[in-house]
Design a protein around this motif. Structure first.
Motif, mmCIF file in Angstrom:
data_model
loop_
_atom_site.group_PDB
_atom_site.id
_atom_site.type_symbol
_atom_site.label_atom_id
_atom_site.label_comp_id
_atom_site.label_asym_id
_atom_site.label_seq_id
_atom_site.Cartn_x
_atom_site.Cartn_y
_atom_site.Cartn_z
ATOM 1 N N LYS A 810 0.860 -1.136 0.064
ATOM 2 C CA LYS A 810 0.166 -0.100 0.041
ATOM 3 C C LYS A 810 0.994 1.336 0.010
ATOM 4 O O LYS A 810 0.600 2.118 -0.717
ATOM 5 N N GLN A 811 1.751 1.020 0.768
ATOM 6 C CA GLN A 811 2.757 2.316 0.820
ATOM 7 C C GLN A 811 3.427 2.849 -0.437
ATOM 8 O O GLN A 811 3.660 3.845 -0.703
ATOM 9 N N THR A 812 3.800 1.794 -0.994
ATOM 10 C CA THR A 812 4.396 1.679 -2.401
ATOM 11 C C THR A 812 3.585 2.345 -3.530
ATOM 12 O O THR A 812 4.054 3.073 -4.241
ATOM 13 N N ALA A 813 2.333 1.916 -3.433
ATOM 14 C CA ALA A 813 1.372 2.470 -4.292
ATOM 15 C C ALA A 813 1.196 3.872 -4.072
ATOM 16 O O ALA A 813 0.774 4.887 -4.866
ATOM 17 N N GLU A 814 1.014 4.230 -2.718
ATOM 18 C CA GLU A 814 0.698 5.726 -2.390
ATOM 19 C C GLU A 814 1.895 6.692 -2.903
ATOM 20 O O GLU A 814 1.574 7.745 -3.305
ATOM 21 N N VAL A 815 3.218 6.221 -2.714
ATOM 22 C CA VAL A 815 4.270 7.011 -3.058
ATOM 23 C C VAL A 815 4.225 7.185 -4.564
ATOM 24 O O VAL A 815 4.591 8.493 -5.006
ATOM 25 N N LYS A 816 3.867 6.350 -5.304
ATOM 26 C CA LYS A 816 3.804 6.450 -6.827
ATOM 27 C C LYS A 816 2.555 7.549 -7.148
ATOM 28 O O LYS A 816 2.853 8.238 -8.103
ATOM 29 N N LEU A 817 1.409 7.230 -6.569
ATOM 30 C CA LEU A 817 0.341 8.238 -6.731
ATOM 31 C C LEU A 817 0.715 9.411 -6.539
ATOM 32 O O LEU A 817 0.070 10.429 -7.022
ATOM 33 N N ASN A 818 1.504 9.775 -5.491
ATOM 34 C CA ASN A 818 1.636 11.087 -5.150
ATOM 35 C C ASN A 818 2.782 11.735 -5.500
ATOM 36 O O ASN A 818 3.359 12.969 -5.213
ATOM 37 N N ASN A 819 3.328 11.036 -6.438
ATOM 38 C CA ASN A 819 4.782 11.614 -7.122
ATOM 39 C C ASN A 819 4.335 12.347 -8.528
ATOM 40 O O ASN A 819 3.822 11.626 -9.384
ATOM 41 N N ASP A 820 4.160 13.739 -8.477
ATOM 42 C CA ASP A 820 3.704 13.943 -9.482
ATOM 43 C C ASP A 820 4.519 13.891 -10.848
ATOM 44 O O ASP A 820 4.001 13.810 -12.117
ATOM 45 N N GLY A 821 6.036 13.839 -10.676
ATOM 46 C CA GLY A 821 6.586 13.419 -11.973
ATOM 47 C C GLY A 821 6.296 12.043 -12.571
ATOM 48 O O GLY A 821 6.199 11.742 -13.777
ATOM 49 N N SER A 829 -2.753 3.165 -18.340
ATOM 50 C CA SER A 829 -3.240 1.776 -18.028
ATOM 51 C C SER A 829 -2.280 1.300 -16.877
ATOM 52 O O SER A 829 -2.442 0.558 -15.860
ATOM 53 N N VAL A 830 -0.928 1.890 -16.524
ATOM 54 C CA VAL A 830 -0.274 1.662 -15.512
ATOM 55 C C VAL A 830 -0.765 2.513 -14.222
ATOM 56 O O VAL A 830 -0.835 1.994 -13.195
ATOM 57 N N VAL A 831 -1.313 3.652 -14.380
ATOM 58 C CA VAL A 831 -1.912 4.344 -13.299
ATOM 59 C C VAL A 831 -3.285 3.615 -12.747
ATOM 60 O O VAL A 831 -3.402 3.599 -11.522
ATOM 61 N N VAL A 832 -3.715 3.194 -13.674
ATOM 62 C CA VAL A 832 -5.030 2.397 -13.283
ATOM 63 C C VAL A 832 -4.703 1.124 -12.476
ATOM 64 O O VAL A 832 -5.542 0.888 -11.620
ATOM 65 N N GLU A 833 -3.641 0.565 -13.018
ATOM 66 C CA GLU A 833 -3.237 -0.756 -12.312
ATOM 67 C C GLU A 833 -2.727 -0.367 -11.003
ATOM 68 O O GLU A 833 -3.035 -1.244 -9.963
ATOM 69 N N ILE A 834 -2.072 0.709 -10.809
ATOM 70 C CA ILE A 834 -1.637 0.949 -9.247
ATOM 71 C C ILE A 834 -2.752 1.572 -8.470
ATOM 72 O O ILE A 834 -2.768 0.893 -7.163
#
Length: 858
Positions: A810-821, A829-834
């Motif tokens: 969960k933490q890994t997914a949150e880090v990616k989703l909160n990373n604007d870059g 498709s990658v964003v949807v998967e995360i």
């Protein structure tokens, strides 16, 4: 009850015997003198050369479903079977047989050849009718018809004369579709258009300023040109209209004409007018008095051009003509390959040749108008309504129908020619004058099958069948045959029957495709053989699968696995009925008063009443797929998975008479509901359960509003939630399903009265306990003593490990989703998967935390 059920369900052991029982008992034989309301269907007649394919199986399953339901509802049902003589296809079959002996039909002569076809029909034709019995089709075999029967032939001749006398049939020279292989004319509906790879050639006619370039895909026909045509408003050619130009190869001067039919944006804007070999050119030639020059014989061989190309096949000549024009410097441009739609004979796939020929035609305009009006004014309903535009698009734009065929097998055209050019149409019982010769052609097969809805009932005689069963109630057929057969039946029936259309409803279903939605074909290797799958899974499984996918007017996919799933459903029904009978379920006596029943019995009766109401309504609206879906879930979920489970304690107790009677009633009604779709297994189960004669003549279920009980439905829904959650808890804790664990229910109200029933299903041993774990479902709490049931230390360690992994994910997914870059560069498709992973891990954390909280302390 009449006996016991075998321990396992074997379709092969019951199907043939049951079908013979139904036929011998006369259940399918209609009575025209009956006072019952009539319900009639005529089977779209399959070709005498045909075998049962998956489309037939779907079509007949739906017709049988309606027929069986209406029979049970008290209608006098006539489902009339028969076959079409299939002129071209049947003649081809017999000619191929003769060819193996080195003979042709001409060696035998017409009379002997026709005799040979009748012999073939008696020995080999009509296999499909026997295959229909395998499917369980409840047709009236006593009324089986064949389009070449004497009575049918009488109808054909009578209608031909009536239409001819009314000015609706005429003989004329027209451009028709010609098959150089079958050597006969074809109607528009016997031509299949497909994209072929050809060439588009621009050729210069004439010389210098008096030259014009035409574009064509058929350069071999240019020697039959009678003119060159341009659009009257095309500024490029206005100065040339009215002049003449030299036609290459034959060195003949031909006029340049102006006609609005020409598309100035197509090719060079100038087209060749080959009046004897193109339907559009024919129309222009008539308007402008352009000569008709025939340059090809009936075999598609060049003939009469007076050139080196005579004797060449048309395609051979095409290549040779282009080479010659190229050597003369007359090829201006070539486009190759050029993909365009080309007509092919639907029987032998030969490229169709437009050909000027004297043929017999039906003037369709008044007939088509009457057919369109019947739908527009509501006399005939099309289901689904969304397909009405397709019907109107065809019927409002019909061309006159070429009905003569250059064959020997078929209805001989009843026209005789006198020595002085006199023409006489000879009706039934009439004779031609001495010295007259009959027309050698036969009628298009569709001319006789178009009369199917009334000729099969004995028209032109005023028979009891005609009075009782015409117009038919519904025509069930695929939307792909809407233009082929339905419109012709509408035209001919409305004319013959004084304005009364042939059916009240046209119910159109879709095509059966493979599991990937692709059309079935032998070349793709994805054809499903209904006989093969009935052998493997039984007729009921195939029928249920087809009906379950039959949404009106839309195609359906089909895979073998799905037929296997329906076989599992049949087995489920068999086992449920066997369980019920072994546990004393009965259909004898009245149902107990509702007030005397427990909530579980009230619930299943309520669900049954709602199911009866829904299924009845859906079948009447031809919603076969939705009706089957409801039946499936009521039988599998409500009855087998829930009612039988939560009633097990009652069956095991002494006070079970009410439940046994309710179960018997529910099965009785369910089997009646399922009978139209799954006739064989339901007949075997129902007659064994009830001891009665046959489901075919049993009454259709009627919903009982007095049984609808929302309070019981709500209570059982609560029970289902509790049982589901406790089962999940046991599974999560790794407790074997066979292990009884001490427990107690903490509940108030009606649900508390069913603690024992739920505990029986859940293998809980109720009593006073020291709880070490619990599950809460709404206001109900189920407490457990898990001492000795699980290794608490090991289970806690496992859950804590899984929880830690879920938290990390969960933490890994949150880090990616909160990373604007990352979000700016990552594909959608990658964003949807995360995001999906985040939702899942959040759910896992909640579940694992609850499981840890439910564990007893170590």
């Amino acid at each position: 009850m009449s006996g016991d059920l075998a321990s396992s369900f074997s379709p092969a052991d019951i199907e043939a015997t049951l079908y013979q029982k139904w036929v011998s008992a006369g259940y399918f034989t209609a009575d025209a003198t009956s006072s019952k309301p009539a319900f009639s269907i005529v089977l779209p007649p399959p070709n005498v050369t045909g075998v049962l394919h998956i489309g037939h199986a779907l079509d007949q399953t739906l017709q049988d479903c309606l027929s069986r339901m209406k029979r049970m509802k008290g209608f006098e049902v006539l489902w009339l079977p028969g076959m079409d003589h299939a002129g071209i296809a049947t003649q081809n079959v017999v000619e191929k047989q003769l060819a193996t002996d080195g003979k042709s039909r001409h060696d035998l002569g017409r009379e002997e050849f026709v005799k040979k076809v009748w012999e073939w029909k008696a020995e080999s034709g009509g296999a499909i009718l026997e295959q229909m019995k395998r499917l369980g089709s409840s047709v009236d075999w006593s009324r089986e018809r064949f389009t070449m029967d004497e009575a049918m032939s009488n109808s054909v001749v009578t209608l031909f004369k009536k239409m001819h006398d009314a000015g609706l049939i005429y003989r004329a020279e027209r451009i028709i579709n010609w098959c150089p292989r079958c050597l006969t004319a074809l109607s528009d509906i016997e031509v299949e258009h497909q994209d072929d790879s050809g060439e588009f050639v621009s050729v210069r006619y004439g010389e210098g300023e008096q030259s014009i370039t035409v574009a064509t895909t058929r350069p071999e026909t240019m020697m039959g040109d009678g003119a060159v045509a341009v659009h009257p408003d095309d500024p490029r050619y206005k100065h040339m209209v009215g002049t003449s130009v030299l036609l290459p190869l034959v060195n003949r001067m031909i006029p340049i004409i102006a006609d609005e039919l020409v598309d100035p944006d197509f090719g060079t804007g100038a087209v060749k007018v080959t009046a004897a070999h193109d339907p559009n050119d024919f129309e222009m030639a008539v308007r402008h008095n352009v000569p008709f020059v025939v340059i090809m014989n009936e075999h598609g061989v060049m003939d009469g051009t007076g050139t080196e190309f005579d004797g060449m096949d048309r395609f051979e000549a095409r290549v040779a003509v282009v080479e010659k024009l190229r050597s003369l410097g007359r090829i201006v441009a070539e486009k190759r390959p050029y993909i365009h739609a080309v007509g092919h004979c639907s029987r032998c796939d030969t490229t169709v040749e437009p050909r000027l020929s004297k043929q017999w035609f039906v003037k369709v305009a008044p007939l088509a108008k009457a057919s369109a009006d019947a739908v527009r004014n509501g006399s005939v309903t099309i289901e689904p309504k969304e397909l009405e535009p397709r019907y109107f698009d065809w019927v409002d734009n019909m061309h006159d129908w070429c009905i003569s065929r250059q064959l020997w097998w078929g209805h001989r055209i009843p026209v005789w020619y006198g020595p002085n050019g006199d023409v006489v149409v000879v009706g039934p019982g009439e004779s031609a004058p001495a010295g007259y010769t009959q027309d050698p052609d036969v009628l298009d097969t569709w001319f006789s099958s178009g009369q199917w809805a009334f000729s099969t009932f004995g028209w032109p005689e005023k028979t009891a069948d005609l009075a009782k069963f015409y117009p038919t109630s519904v025509l069930v057929t695929g939307y792909d045959i809407l233009f082929f057969w339905v419109v012709r039946m509408m035209m001919m029936s409305t004319f013959a029957m004084d304005g009364v259309p042939p059916f009240k409803t046209i119910m159109l279903h879709g095509l059966v495709r493979d599991q990937f939605g692709k059309k079935m074909s032998k070349s793709r290797g994805n054809v499903i053989d209904p006989i093969e799958f009935m052998d493997k899974y039984g007729a009921d499984a195939l029928r249920f699968t087809l009906a379950r996918g039959a949404n009106p007017g839309t195609d359906q996919a089909l895979a073998e696995d799905w037929i296997g799933g329906s076989r599992n459903f049949a087995t489920k029904l068999w086992n449920a009925t066997r369980f019920a009978m072994m546990n004393g379920a009965t259909v004898e006596g009245e149902l107990p008063a509702v007030d005397s029943l427990n909530a579980i019995d009230k619930w299943i009766l309520s669900r049954l009443s709602e199911t009866v109401s829904e299924v009845d309504s859906l079948l009447e609206k031809y919603e076969f797929a939705r009706a089957c879906e409801i039946l499936y879930h009521f039988a599998w979920d409500d009855l087998c998975d829930w009612y039988l489970e939560v009633s097990k304690e009652t069956f095991a107790g002494a006070d079970s008479q009410n439940t046994k009677r309710v179960l018997g009633h529910v099965l009785d009604q369910l089997l009646r509901l399922l009978h139209p779709v799954m006739p064989f297994i339901t007949e075997q189960l129902w007659t064994t359960l009830t001891g009665a004669e046959s489901l075919v003549i049993a009454k259709w279920p009627v919903a009982d509003a007095a049984h609808v009980d929302k309070a019981s439905e709500k209570l059982v829904t609560q029970m289902q939630e509790i049982i589901t959650d406790v089962r999940r808890f046991r599974n999560d804790q790794g407790i074997k399903t066979s292990l009884k664990i001490p427990a107690r229910f903490v509940a108030k109200g009606a649900i508390a009265d069913y603690s024992s029933a739920m505990a029986f299903v859940l293998r809980l041993e109720l009593g006073e306990i020291t709880p070490s774990a619990k599950v809460e479902i709404g206001s109900v709490k189920v407490e457990f003593d898990l001492t000795g049931s699980i290794d608490v230390v090991a289970e806690r360690a496992r859950l804590e490990k899984d929880l830690a992994a879920a938290i990390k994910d969960k933490q890994t997914a949150e880090v990616k989703l909160n990373n604007d870059g990352f979000m700016a560069k990552a594909p959608e498709s990658v964003v949807v998967e995360i995001r999906e992973r985040l939702a899942k891990t959040s759910s896992d954390i909640e579940r694992l935390t609850a499981q840890l909280g439910a564990l007893p302390s170590a």
